[in-house]
Motif scaffolding. Structure first.
Motif, mmCIF file in Angstrom:
data_model
loop_
_atom_site.group_PDB
_atom_site.id
_atom_site.type_symbol
_atom_site.label_atom_id
_atom_site.label_comp_id
_atom_site.label_asym_id
_atom_site.label_seq_id
_atom_site.Cartn_x
_atom_site.Cartn_y
_atom_site.Cartn_z
ATOM 1 N N GLN A 34 1.414 -8.198 1.184
ATOM 2 C CA GLN A 34 0.009 -8.142 0.792
ATOM 3 C C GLN A 34 -0.512 -9.561 0.625
ATOM 4 O O GLN A 34 0.014 -10.344 -0.159
ATOM 5 C CB GLN A 34 -0.134 -7.375 -0.524
ATOM 6 C CG GLN A 34 -1.549 -7.332 -1.075
ATOM 7 C CD GLN A 34 -2.481 -6.497 -0.218
ATOM 8 O OE1 GLN A 34 -2.243 -5.320 -0.006
ATOM 9 N NE2 GLN A 34 -3.536 -7.116 0.281
ATOM 10 N N CYS A 35 -1.553 -9.886 1.410
ATOM 11 C CA CYS A 35 -2.186 -11.202 1.306
ATOM 12 C C CYS A 35 -3.409 -11.112 0.395
ATOM 13 O O CYS A 35 -4.061 -10.071 0.311
ATOM 14 C CB CYS A 35 -2.586 -11.704 2.680
ATOM 15 S SG CYS A 35 -1.185 -11.889 3.816
ATOM 16 N N GLU A 71 7.398 8.861 6.234
ATOM 17 C CA GLU A 71 7.502 8.295 4.887
ATOM 18 C C GLU A 71 6.258 8.628 4.062
ATOM 19 O O GLU A 71 6.353 9.041 2.898
ATOM 20 C CB GLU A 71 7.671 6.768 4.978
ATOM 21 C CG GLU A 71 9.040 6.322 5.467
ATOM 22 C CD GLU A 71 10.122 6.580 4.431
ATOM 23 O OE1 GLU A 71 9.851 6.422 3.223
ATOM 24 O OE2 GLU A 71 11.233 6.970 4.833
ATOM 25 N N PHE A 72 5.085 8.471 4.678
ATOM 26 C CA PHE A 72 3.836 8.762 3.967
ATOM 27 C C PHE A 72 3.768 10.242 3.585
ATOM 28 O O PHE A 72 3.425 10.593 2.449
ATOM 29 C CB PHE A 72 2.652 8.385 4.860
ATOM 30 C CG PHE A 72 1.316 8.657 4.234
ATOM 31 C CD1 PHE A 72 0.745 7.755 3.352
ATOM 32 C CD2 PHE A 72 0.625 9.819 4.524
ATOM 33 C CE1 PHE A 72 -0.479 8.014 2.768
ATOM 34 C CE2 PHE A 72 -0.608 10.084 3.953
ATOM 35 C CZ PHE A 72 -1.161 9.173 3.067
ATOM 36 N N LYS A 73 4.129 11.120 4.540
ATOM 37 C CA LYS A 73 4.058 12.571 4.271
ATOM 38 C C LYS A 73 5.030 12.977 3.165
ATOM 39 O O LYS A 73 4.669 13.713 2.237
ATOM 40 C CB LYS A 73 4.367 13.341 5.553
ATOM 41 C CG LYS A 73 4.346 14.852 5.391
ATOM 42 C CD LYS A 73 5.160 15.554 6.448
ATOM 43 C CE LYS A 73 6.645 15.345 6.176
ATOM 44 N NZ LYS A 73 7.511 16.135 7.049
ATOM 45 N N SER A 74 6.276 12.523 3.244
ATOM 46 C CA SER A 74 7.282 12.918 2.254
ATOM 47 C C SER A 74 6.929 12.398 0.863
ATOM 48 O O SER A 74 7.038 13.137 -0.137
ATOM 49 C CB SER A 74 8.664 12.422 2.675
ATOM 50 O OG SER A 74 8.672 11.010 2.787
ATOM 51 N N ASP A 75 6.470 11.153 0.748
ATOM 52 C CA ASP A 75 6.095 10.605 -0.562
ATOM 53 C C ASP A 75 4.872 11.318 -1.132
ATOM 54 O O ASP A 75 4.817 11.615 -2.330
ATOM 55 C CB ASP A 75 5.811 9.107 -0.443
ATOM 56 C CG ASP A 75 7.061 8.310 -0.089
ATOM 57 O OD1 ASP A 75 8.170 8.857 -0.245
ATOM 58 O OD2 ASP A 75 6.922 7.148 0.348
ATOM 59 N N PHE A 76 3.898 11.613 -0.272
ATOM 60 C CA PHE A 76 2.676 12.289 -0.739
ATOM 61 C C PHE A 76 2.998 13.694 -1.241
ATOM 62 O O PHE A 76 2.540 14.112 -2.312
ATOM 63 C CB PHE A 76 1.669 12.336 0.419
ATOM 64 C CG PHE A 76 0.310 12.819 0.017
ATOM 65 C CD1 PHE A 76 -0.665 11.922 -0.380
ATOM 66 C CD2 PHE A 76 -0.005 14.164 0.040
ATOM 67 C CE1 PHE A 76 -1.924 12.363 -0.755
ATOM 68 C CE2 PHE A 76 -1.253 14.614 -0.329
ATOM 69 C CZ PHE A 76 -2.221 13.711 -0.730
ATOM 70 N N ILE A 77 3.790 14.460 -0.480
ATOM 71 C CA ILE A 77 4.123 15.833 -0.874
ATOM 72 C C ILE A 77 5.013 15.841 -2.115
ATOM 73 O O ILE A 77 4.882 16.713 -2.982
ATOM 74 C CB ILE A 77 4.799 16.558 0.307
ATOM 75 C CG1 ILE A 77 3.781 16.789 1.417
ATOM 76 C CG2 ILE A 77 5.390 17.885 -0.130
ATOM 77 C CD1 ILE A 77 4.346 17.459 2.636
ATOM 78 N N ARG A 102 2.243 -0.164 -5.587
ATOM 79 C CA ARG A 102 2.017 -1.277 -4.649
ATOM 80 C C ARG A 102 2.860 -1.148 -3.386
ATOM 81 O O ARG A 102 2.470 -1.624 -2.324
ATOM 82 C CB ARG A 102 2.340 -2.613 -5.328
ATOM 83 C CG ARG A 102 1.302 -3.059 -6.317
ATOM 84 C CD ARG A 102 1.569 -4.486 -6.741
ATOM 85 N NE ARG A 102 1.426 -5.412 -5.616
ATOM 86 C CZ ARG A 102 1.825 -6.689 -5.646
ATOM 87 N NH1 ARG A 102 2.421 -7.154 -6.729
ATOM 88 N NH2 ARG A 102 1.661 -7.465 -4.600
ATOM 89 N N GLU A 103 4.006 -0.502 -3.492
ATOM 90 C CA GLU A 103 4.931 -0.424 -2.361
ATOM 91 C C GLU A 103 4.706 0.817 -1.508
ATOM 92 O O GLU A 103 5.574 1.184 -0.726
ATOM 93 C CB GLU A 103 6.379 -0.427 -2.882
ATOM 94 C CG GLU A 103 6.723 -1.599 -3.777
ATOM 95 C CD GLU A 103 6.541 -2.937 -3.070
ATOM 96 O OE1 GLU A 103 6.757 -2.983 -1.836
ATOM 97 O OE2 GLU A 103 6.188 -3.920 -3.748
ATOM 98 N N HIS A 104 3.567 1.470 -1.637
ATOM 99 C CA HIS A 104 3.345 2.698 -0.870
ATOM 100 C C HIS A 104 3.089 2.381 0.606
ATOM 101 O O HIS A 104 2.721 1.254 0.962
ATOM 102 C CB HIS A 104 2.159 3.473 -1.451
ATOM 103 C CG HIS A 104 0.825 2.847 -1.155
ATOM 104 N ND1 HIS A 104 0.282 1.844 -1.931
ATOM 105 C CD2 HIS A 104 -0.068 3.090 -0.177
ATOM 106 C CE1 HIS A 104 -0.871 1.487 -1.430
ATOM 107 N NE2 HIS A 104 -1.128 2.227 -0.367
ATOM 108 N N VAL A 105 3.300 3.400 1.442
ATOM 109 C CA VAL A 105 3.031 3.263 2.882
ATOM 110 C C VAL A 105 1.545 3.493 3.103
ATOM 111 O O VAL A 105 0.997 4.529 2.714
ATOM 112 C CB VAL A 105 3.857 4.292 3.689
ATOM 113 C CG1 VAL A 105 3.533 4.189 5.162
ATOM 114 C CG2 VAL A 105 5.343 4.081 3.451
ATOM 115 N N HIS A 106 0.887 2.522 3.739
ATOM 116 C CA HIS A 106 -0.558 2.612 3.938
ATOM 117 C C HIS A 106 -0.881 3.569 5.085
ATOM 118 O O HIS A 106 -0.130 3.676 6.065
ATOM 119 C CB HIS A 106 -1.135 1.222 4.221
ATOM 120 C CG HIS A 106 -1.118 0.330 3.017
ATOM 121 N ND1 HIS A 106 -2.250 -0.061 2.368
ATOM 122 C CD2 HIS A 106 -0.075 -0.230 2.334
ATOM 123 C CE1 HIS A 106 -1.932 -0.839 1.336
ATOM 124 N NE2 HIS A 106 -0.612 -0.959 1.302
#
Length: 394
Positions: A34-35, A71-77, A102-106
Protein backbone atom coordinates in the motif's frame (compact mmCIF):
# COMPACT_ATOMS: atom_id res chain seq x y z
CA UNK A 1 18.40 15.59 5.68
CA UNK A 2 18.39 12.75 8.17
CA UNK A 3 15.43 10.59 9.15
CA UNK A 4 13.10 12.07 11.78
CA UNK A 5 13.34 10.84 15.34
CA UNK A 6 11.00 8.08 16.51
CA UNK A 7 9.07 10.41 18.84
CA UNK A 8 9.08 13.44 16.57
CA UNK A 9 5.71 14.79 15.36
CA UNK A 10 6.50 13.90 11.75
CA UNK A 11 7.40 10.28 12.58
CA UNK A 12 4.27 9.92 14.69
CA UNK A 13 2.07 11.32 11.90
CA UNK A 14 3.69 8.97 9.40
CA UNK A 15 2.95 5.96 11.60
CA UNK A 16 -0.67 7.08 12.06
CA UNK A 17 -1.12 7.45 8.32
CA UNK A 18 0.46 4.05 7.61
CA UNK A 19 -1.68 2.35 10.27
CA UNK A 20 -5.11 3.04 8.77
CA UNK A 21 -6.61 2.22 5.41
CA UNK A 22 -5.24 4.06 2.41
CA UNK A 23 -6.68 4.78 -1.03
CA UNK A 24 -7.38 1.74 -3.16
CA UNK A 25 -5.93 3.34 -6.30
CA UNK A 26 -2.46 3.32 -4.70
CA UNK A 27 -2.49 -0.36 -3.70
CA UNK A 28 -0.51 -3.03 -5.61
CA UNK A 29 -2.12 -6.46 -5.23
CA UNK A 30 0.71 -8.37 -6.89
CA UNK A 31 3.26 -7.01 -4.43
CA UNK A 32 0.69 -6.57 -1.64
CA UNK A 33 2.03 -3.09 -0.95
CA UNK A 34 0.00 0.00 0.00
CA UNK A 35 1.46 3.32 -1.13
CA UNK A 36 0.58 6.55 0.66
CA UNK A 37 0.35 8.92 -2.29
CA UNK A 38 0.67 9.11 -6.05
CA UNK A 39 4.41 9.78 -5.99
CA UNK A 40 5.04 6.70 -3.82
CA UNK A 41 2.91 4.53 -6.09
CA UNK A 42 4.79 5.79 -9.15
CA UNK A 43 8.14 5.00 -7.54
CA UNK A 44 6.91 1.53 -6.61
CA UNK A 45 5.75 0.80 -10.18
CA UNK A 46 9.24 1.68 -11.46
CA UNK A 47 10.95 -0.57 -8.91
CA UNK A 48 12.66 -3.81 -9.92
CA UNK A 49 10.61 -6.02 -7.56
CA UNK A 50 7.33 -4.79 -9.09
CA UNK A 51 8.62 -5.46 -12.60
CA UNK A 52 9.53 -9.04 -11.64
CA UNK A 53 6.01 -9.63 -10.26
CA UNK A 54 4.49 -8.29 -13.49
CA UNK A 55 6.62 -10.68 -15.55
CA UNK A 56 5.42 -13.60 -13.44
CA UNK A 57 1.79 -12.53 -13.79
CA UNK A 58 2.04 -12.04 -17.55
CA UNK A 59 2.96 -15.72 -18.02
CA UNK A 60 -0.42 -16.93 -16.73
CA UNK A 61 -2.74 -14.01 -15.78
CA UNK A 62 -5.88 -16.22 -15.48
CA UNK A 63 -4.20 -18.36 -12.82
CA UNK A 64 -3.43 -15.31 -10.64
CA UNK A 65 -6.93 -13.87 -11.12
CA UNK A 66 -8.53 -17.19 -10.15
CA UNK A 67 -6.29 -17.41 -7.08
CA UNK A 68 -7.22 -13.91 -5.87
CA UNK A 69 -10.92 -14.57 -6.66
CA UNK A 70 -10.91 -17.76 -4.58
CA UNK A 71 -9.17 -16.00 -1.69
CA UNK A 72 -11.64 -13.10 -1.79
CA UNK A 73 -14.66 -15.45 -1.97
CA UNK A 74 -13.51 -17.76 0.85
CA UNK A 75 -12.60 -14.88 3.21
CA UNK A 76 -15.85 -13.02 2.48
CA UNK A 77 -18.06 -16.10 3.05
CA UNK A 78 -16.11 -17.07 6.19
CA UNK A 79 -16.69 -13.57 7.62
CA UNK A 80 -20.39 -13.75 6.69
CA UNK A 81 -20.77 -17.18 8.30
CA UNK A 82 -18.93 -16.37 11.54
CA UNK A 83 -20.12 -12.79 12.03
CA UNK A 84 -23.76 -12.91 10.88
CA UNK A 85 -24.63 -16.63 10.60
CA UNK A 86 -27.85 -17.18 8.67
CA UNK A 87 -29.21 -13.65 9.28
CA UNK A 88 -30.28 -11.41 6.39
CA UNK A 89 -27.83 -8.50 6.13
CA UNK A 90 -26.91 -5.73 3.66
CA UNK A 91 -23.93 -6.64 1.47
CA UNK A 92 -22.21 -3.28 2.11
CA UNK A 93 -22.13 -3.93 5.86
CA UNK A 94 -20.29 -7.22 5.32
CA UNK A 95 -17.95 -5.66 2.77
CA UNK A 96 -17.03 -2.76 5.08
CA UNK A 97 -16.10 -5.21 7.83
CA UNK A 98 -14.11 -7.26 5.34
CA UNK A 99 -12.00 -4.35 4.06
CA UNK A 100 -11.28 -3.16 7.61
CA UNK A 101 -8.43 -5.69 7.56
CA UNK A 102 -5.41 -4.12 5.88
CA UNK A 103 -4.25 -7.46 4.47
CA UNK A 104 -7.50 -8.25 2.65
CA UNK A 105 -7.63 -9.18 -1.04
CA UNK A 106 -8.85 -6.19 -3.03
CA UNK A 107 -11.76 -6.64 -5.40
CA UNK A 108 -9.99 -4.98 -8.34
CA UNK A 109 -7.73 -8.06 -8.57
CA UNK A 110 -10.66 -10.52 -8.83
CA UNK A 111 -13.02 -11.50 -11.63
CA UNK A 112 -15.80 -9.28 -10.24
CA UNK A 113 -15.79 -5.59 -11.07
CA UNK A 114 -18.33 -4.46 -8.47
CA UNK A 115 -19.83 -5.71 -5.20
CA UNK A 116 -23.21 -6.08 -6.95
CA UNK A 117 -21.70 -8.49 -9.49
CA UNK A 118 -20.17 -10.52 -6.68
CA UNK A 119 -23.51 -10.59 -4.80
CA UNK A 120 -25.36 -11.81 -7.91
CA UNK A 121 -22.71 -14.50 -8.43
CA UNK A 122 -23.21 -15.75 -4.85
CA UNK A 123 -26.94 -16.11 -5.58
CA UNK A 124 -26.37 -17.98 -8.85
CA UNK A 125 -23.97 -20.42 -7.22
CA UNK A 126 -26.44 -21.13 -4.42
CA UNK A 127 -24.00 -20.03 -1.70
CA UNK A 128 -26.32 -17.31 -0.36
CA UNK A 129 -29.89 -16.11 -0.65
CA UNK A 130 -29.84 -12.69 -2.34
CA UNK A 131 -32.65 -10.19 -2.91
CA UNK A 132 -32.71 -6.65 -4.25
CA UNK A 133 -34.57 -3.90 -2.38
CA UNK A 134 -34.80 -0.11 -2.80
CA UNK A 135 -32.09 0.13 -0.12
CA UNK A 136 -29.72 -2.18 -2.04
CA UNK A 137 -28.79 -5.86 -2.12
CA UNK A 138 -29.28 -8.12 0.90
CA UNK A 139 -27.60 -11.49 1.39
CA UNK A 140 -28.23 -14.44 3.70
CA UNK A 141 -25.78 -17.29 4.21
CA UNK A 142 -26.98 -20.86 3.48
CA UNK A 143 -25.53 -23.27 6.03
CA UNK A 144 -24.81 -26.63 4.35
CA UNK A 145 -22.80 -28.13 7.17
CA UNK A 146 -23.77 -31.86 7.44
CA UNK A 147 -24.02 -31.58 11.22
CA UNK A 148 -26.41 -28.62 10.93
CA UNK A 149 -28.51 -30.40 8.30
CA UNK A 150 -28.67 -33.51 10.49
CA UNK A 151 -29.74 -31.43 13.49
CA UNK A 152 -32.49 -29.71 11.47
CA UNK A 153 -33.76 -33.03 10.12
CA UNK A 154 -33.80 -34.47 13.65
CA UNK A 155 -35.84 -31.50 14.92
CA UNK A 156 -38.28 -31.86 12.00
CA UNK A 157 -38.56 -35.60 12.73
CA UNK A 158 -39.36 -34.90 16.39
CA UNK A 159 -42.06 -32.38 15.45
CA UNK A 160 -43.57 -34.83 12.99
CA UNK A 161 -43.54 -37.57 15.63
CA UNK A 162 -45.30 -35.30 18.14
CA UNK A 163 -47.95 -34.47 15.53
CA UNK A 164 -48.37 -38.17 14.73
CA UNK A 165 -48.84 -38.96 18.44
CA UNK A 166 -51.47 -36.24 18.76
CA UNK A 167 -53.30 -37.48 15.66
CA UNK A 168 -53.13 -41.07 16.93
CA UNK A 169 -54.61 -40.11 20.30
CA UNK A 170 -57.35 -38.08 18.59
CA UNK A 171 -58.21 -41.06 16.38
CA UNK A 172 -58.38 -43.36 19.41
CA UNK A 173 -60.76 -40.97 21.17
CA UNK A 174 -62.96 -40.75 18.07
CA UNK A 175 -62.97 -44.53 17.77
CA UNK A 176 -64.00 -44.93 21.41
CA UNK A 177 -66.79 -42.37 20.98
CA UNK A 178 -68.01 -44.14 17.84
CA UNK A 179 -67.98 -47.53 19.57
CA UNK A 180 -69.94 -46.09 22.51
CA UNK A 181 -72.56 -44.69 20.15
CA UNK A 182 -72.80 -47.97 18.24
CA UNK A 183 -73.19 -49.91 21.51
CA UNK A 184 -76.06 -47.66 22.60
CA UNK A 185 -77.76 -48.09 19.24
CA UNK A 186 -77.46 -51.88 19.31
CA UNK A 187 -78.90 -52.26 22.87
CA UNK A 188 -82.52 -53.43 22.82
CA UNK A 189 -85.05 -50.86 23.92
CA UNK A 190 -87.53 -51.96 26.65
CA UNK A 191 -90.99 -53.03 25.38
CA UNK A 192 -93.97 -51.59 27.24
CA UNK A 193 -97.32 -53.51 27.16
CA UNK A 194 -100.76 -52.33 28.01
CA UNK A 195 -102.44 -53.67 31.19
CA UNK A 196 -105.62 -55.50 30.09
CA UNK A 197 -108.30 -57.57 31.85
CA UNK A 198 -109.83 -60.66 30.27
CA UNK A 199 -113.31 -59.79 31.62
CA UNK A 200 -114.83 -56.77 33.31
CA UNK A 201 -115.90 -58.84 36.35
CA UNK A 202 -112.27 -59.59 37.32
CA UNK A 203 -110.61 -57.36 39.84
CA UNK A 204 -107.18 -55.86 39.31
CA UNK A 205 -104.76 -57.38 41.83
CA UNK A 206 -101.03 -57.01 42.41
CA UNK A 207 -98.77 -59.76 43.68
CA UNK A 208 -96.59 -58.44 46.52
CA UNK A 209 -94.60 -61.59 47.28
CA UNK A 210 -95.29 -62.57 50.90
CA UNK A 211 -98.67 -60.86 50.84
CA UNK A 212 -99.86 -63.01 47.91
CA UNK A 213 -101.14 -65.75 50.28
CA UNK A 214 -103.53 -63.25 51.84
CA UNK A 215 -105.10 -62.42 48.45
CA UNK A 216 -108.83 -63.16 48.19
CA UNK A 217 -110.27 -65.22 45.32
CA UNK A 218 -108.51 -68.16 43.74
CA UNK A 219 -109.30 -67.00 40.19
CA UNK A 220 -107.42 -63.74 40.60
CA UNK A 221 -104.48 -65.50 42.20
CA UNK A 222 -104.26 -67.86 39.24
CA UNK A 223 -104.25 -64.91 36.85
CA UNK A 224 -101.50 -63.21 38.86
CA UNK A 225 -99.47 -66.42 38.88
CA UNK A 226 -99.67 -66.66 35.09
CA UNK A 227 -98.64 -63.04 34.72
CA UNK A 228 -95.70 -63.60 37.07
CA UNK A 229 -94.60 -66.61 35.03
CA UNK A 230 -94.82 -64.52 31.87
CA UNK A 231 -92.77 -61.76 33.45
CA UNK A 232 -90.11 -64.19 34.66
CA UNK A 233 -89.96 -65.88 31.24
CA UNK A 234 -89.64 -62.52 29.43
CA UNK A 235 -86.85 -61.41 31.80
CA UNK A 236 -84.96 -64.69 31.32
CA UNK A 237 -85.34 -64.43 27.52
CA UNK A 238 -83.98 -60.86 27.58
CA UNK A 239 -81.02 -62.02 29.68
CA UNK A 240 -80.40 -64.84 27.19
CA UNK A 241 -80.55 -62.39 24.30
CA UNK A 242 -78.03 -60.14 26.03
CA UNK A 243 -75.77 -63.11 26.71
CA UNK A 244 -76.04 -64.24 23.10
CA UNK A 245 -75.25 -60.69 21.94
CA UNK A 246 -72.17 -60.52 24.17
CA UNK A 247 -71.10 -63.96 22.92
CA UNK A 248 -71.45 -62.85 19.29
CA UNK A 249 -69.38 -59.72 19.99
CA UNK A 250 -66.78 -61.88 21.74
CA UNK A 251 -66.61 -64.17 18.74
CA UNK A 252 -65.91 -61.19 16.50
CA UNK A 253 -62.92 -60.30 18.69
CA UNK A 254 -61.31 -63.69 18.44
CA UNK A 255 -57.63 -64.08 19.13
CA UNK A 256 -55.32 -64.13 16.14
CA UNK A 257 -54.01 -67.43 14.98
CA UNK A 258 -50.36 -68.42 15.36
CA UNK A 259 -49.77 -67.97 11.63
CA UNK A 260 -51.13 -64.40 11.69
CA UNK A 261 -48.95 -63.54 14.70
CA UNK A 262 -45.86 -64.91 12.91
CA UNK A 263 -46.67 -62.83 9.81
CA UNK A 264 -47.05 -59.68 11.93
CA UNK A 265 -43.73 -60.36 13.68
CA UNK A 266 -41.98 -60.77 10.32
CA UNK A 267 -43.43 -57.48 9.08
CA UNK A 268 -42.24 -55.70 12.23
CA UNK A 269 -38.75 -57.18 11.82
CA UNK A 270 -38.61 -56.01 8.19
CA UNK A 271 -39.67 -52.50 9.20
CA UNK A 272 -37.00 -52.38 11.93
CA UNK A 273 -34.34 -53.59 9.47
CA UNK A 274 -35.34 -50.96 6.94
CA UNK A 275 -35.16 -48.24 9.57
CA UNK A 276 -31.72 -49.40 10.75
CA UNK A 277 -30.29 -49.58 7.20
CA UNK A 278 -31.62 -46.17 6.12
CA UNK A 279 -29.26 -43.18 5.80
CA UNK A 280 -29.87 -39.44 5.50
CA UNK A 281 -28.18 -39.23 2.08
CA UNK A 282 -29.43 -40.85 -1.13
CA UNK A 283 -27.59 -39.29 -4.10
CA UNK A 284 -26.19 -41.73 -6.68
CA UNK A 285 -24.60 -41.08 -10.10
CA UNK A 286 -26.37 -41.91 -13.37
CA UNK A 287 -29.91 -41.42 -12.08
CA UNK A 288 -32.52 -38.92 -13.24
CA UNK A 289 -33.70 -36.33 -10.71
CA UNK A 290 -35.88 -33.22 -10.73
CA UNK A 291 -34.79 -29.73 -9.63
CA UNK A 292 -37.30 -28.40 -7.08
CA UNK A 293 -35.57 -25.23 -5.86
CA UNK A 294 -36.78 -21.83 -7.13
CA UNK A 295 -33.59 -20.00 -6.17
CA UNK A 296 -32.08 -20.59 -9.61
CA UNK A 297 -35.07 -19.03 -11.39
CA UNK A 298 -37.86 -20.45 -13.51
CA UNK A 299 -35.32 -21.59 -16.10
CA UNK A 300 -34.31 -24.63 -14.01
CA UNK A 301 -37.37 -25.09 -11.76
CA UNK A 302 -39.07 -28.50 -12.25
CA UNK A 303 -36.48 -29.48 -14.89
CA UNK A 304 -35.15 -33.02 -15.09
CA UNK A 305 -31.41 -33.64 -14.86
CA UNK A 306 -28.87 -36.46 -14.71
CA UNK A 307 -26.47 -36.73 -11.76
CA UNK A 308 -22.95 -36.66 -13.20
CA UNK A 309 -20.96 -36.65 -9.95
CA UNK A 310 -21.64 -36.94 -6.21
CA UNK A 311 -19.51 -34.86 -3.83
CA UNK A 312 -19.35 -35.39 -0.07
CA UNK A 313 -22.56 -37.51 -0.10
CA UNK A 314 -24.93 -34.51 0.10
CA UNK A 315 -23.96 -32.49 -3.01
CA UNK A 316 -24.27 -33.47 -6.67
CA UNK A 317 -23.17 -32.05 -10.02
CA UNK A 318 -26.17 -32.42 -12.34
CA UNK A 319 -26.61 -31.89 -16.07
CA UNK A 320 -29.94 -30.44 -17.23
CA UNK A 321 -31.41 -32.72 -19.90
CA UNK A 322 -33.05 -29.94 -21.96
CA UNK A 323 -30.29 -27.33 -22.04
CA UNK A 324 -27.18 -29.35 -21.12
CA UNK A 325 -26.20 -26.86 -18.38
CA UNK A 326 -24.26 -28.21 -15.39
CA UNK A 327 -25.22 -27.18 -11.85
CA UNK A 328 -23.93 -27.98 -8.39
CA UNK A 329 -26.90 -28.58 -6.05
CA UNK A 330 -27.63 -29.90 -2.58
CA UNK A 331 -29.79 -33.02 -2.21
CA UNK A 332 -32.49 -30.91 -0.53
CA UNK A 333 -32.94 -29.10 -3.86
CA UNK A 334 -33.59 -32.35 -5.77
CA UNK A 335 -36.22 -35.08 -5.76
CA UNK A 336 -36.50 -38.54 -7.29
CA UNK A 337 -38.26 -39.27 -10.59
CA UNK A 338 -40.80 -42.13 -10.88
CA UNK A 339 -40.88 -43.63 -14.42
CA UNK A 340 -43.66 -45.51 -16.17
CA UNK A 341 -44.26 -49.17 -15.21
CA UNK A 342 -41.79 -51.54 -16.86
CA UNK A 343 -38.85 -49.09 -16.72
CA UNK A 344 -35.60 -49.70 -14.82
CA UNK A 345 -34.92 -47.88 -11.56
CA UNK A 346 -32.19 -47.77 -8.92
CA UNK A 347 -32.99 -48.23 -5.22
CA UNK A 348 -31.31 -45.39 -3.29
CA UNK A 349 -32.05 -46.17 0.36
CA UNK A 350 -33.03 -49.01 2.68
CA UNK A 351 -31.93 -52.66 2.78
CA UNK A 352 -31.84 -52.96 -1.04
CA UNK A 353 -29.66 -49.87 -1.57
CA UNK A 354 -27.64 -49.73 -4.86
CA UNK A 355 -29.82 -52.50 -6.37
CA UNK A 356 -31.30 -52.18 -9.85
CA UNK A 357 -34.95 -53.12 -10.26
CA UNK A 358 -37.95 -52.90 -12.60
CA UNK A 359 -41.04 -50.88 -11.71
CA UNK A 360 -44.08 -53.16 -11.69
CA UNK A 361 -46.83 -50.97 -10.22
CA UNK A 362 -47.57 -47.90 -8.07
CA UNK A 363 -49.58 -47.81 -4.84
CA UNK A 364 -50.80 -44.21 -4.62
CA UNK A 365 -52.61 -44.80 -1.31
CA UNK A 366 -49.41 -45.82 0.55
CA UNK A 367 -47.05 -43.61 -1.53
CA UNK A 368 -44.97 -46.65 -2.54
CA UNK A 369 -44.27 -48.83 -5.56
CA UNK A 370 -43.76 -52.54 -6.24
CA UNK A 371 -40.30 -53.32 -7.66
CA UNK A 372 -38.78 -56.55 -8.98
CA UNK A 373 -35.07 -56.83 -8.13
CA UNK A 374 -32.74 -57.35 -11.12
CA UNK A 375 -29.53 -58.06 -9.22
CA UNK A 376 -28.25 -59.29 -5.88
CA UNK A 377 -28.88 -62.52 -3.97
CA UNK A 378 -32.64 -61.85 -3.97
CA UNK A 379 -32.93 -61.39 -7.72
CA UNK A 380 -36.50 -61.76 -8.96
CA UNK A 381 -38.04 -60.87 -5.59
CA UNK A 382 -40.85 -58.30 -5.49
CA UNK A 383 -40.52 -55.63 -2.79
CA UNK A 384 -42.46 -52.51 -1.80
CA UNK A 385 -40.32 -49.35 -1.77
CA UNK A 386 -41.35 -45.76 -0.91
CA UNK A 387 -41.36 -43.07 -3.61
CA UNK A 388 -38.34 -41.23 -2.19
CA UNK A 389 -36.18 -44.38 -2.02
CA UNK A 390 -35.83 -45.06 -5.76
CA UNK A 391 -35.39 -43.10 -8.98
CA UNK A 392 -35.29 -43.64 -12.72
CA UNK A 393 -32.00 -44.81 -14.24
CA UNK A 394 -30.36 -42.59 -16.84
Amino acid sequence: MGKADFLSPKAISNRIKAKGLQKLRWYCQMCQKQCRDENGFKCHCMSESHQRQLLLASENPIKFMDYFSDEFKSDFIELLRRRFGTKRVHNNIVYNEYISNREHVHMNSTQWETLTDFTKWLGREGLCKVDETPKGWYIQYIDRDPETIRRQEEQARKKKQELDDEERSARMIEEQVRRGRDGKDTDEAPVYTELKRESEEEKVAFNLGACSSVAGPSKSSSVLGASALKASSSSSSSVKRKDSGSDSRGEKKKKKSALEEIIEMEKKKQQQQQQSVRTDYWLQPNIIVKVITKRLGEKYHKKKAVIVEVREKYTAVVKIIDSGDKLKLDQNHLETVIPAPGKEVLILNGPYRDTEAVLEGIDEKNFSATLTLNSGPQKGTSVDVAYEDFSKLA
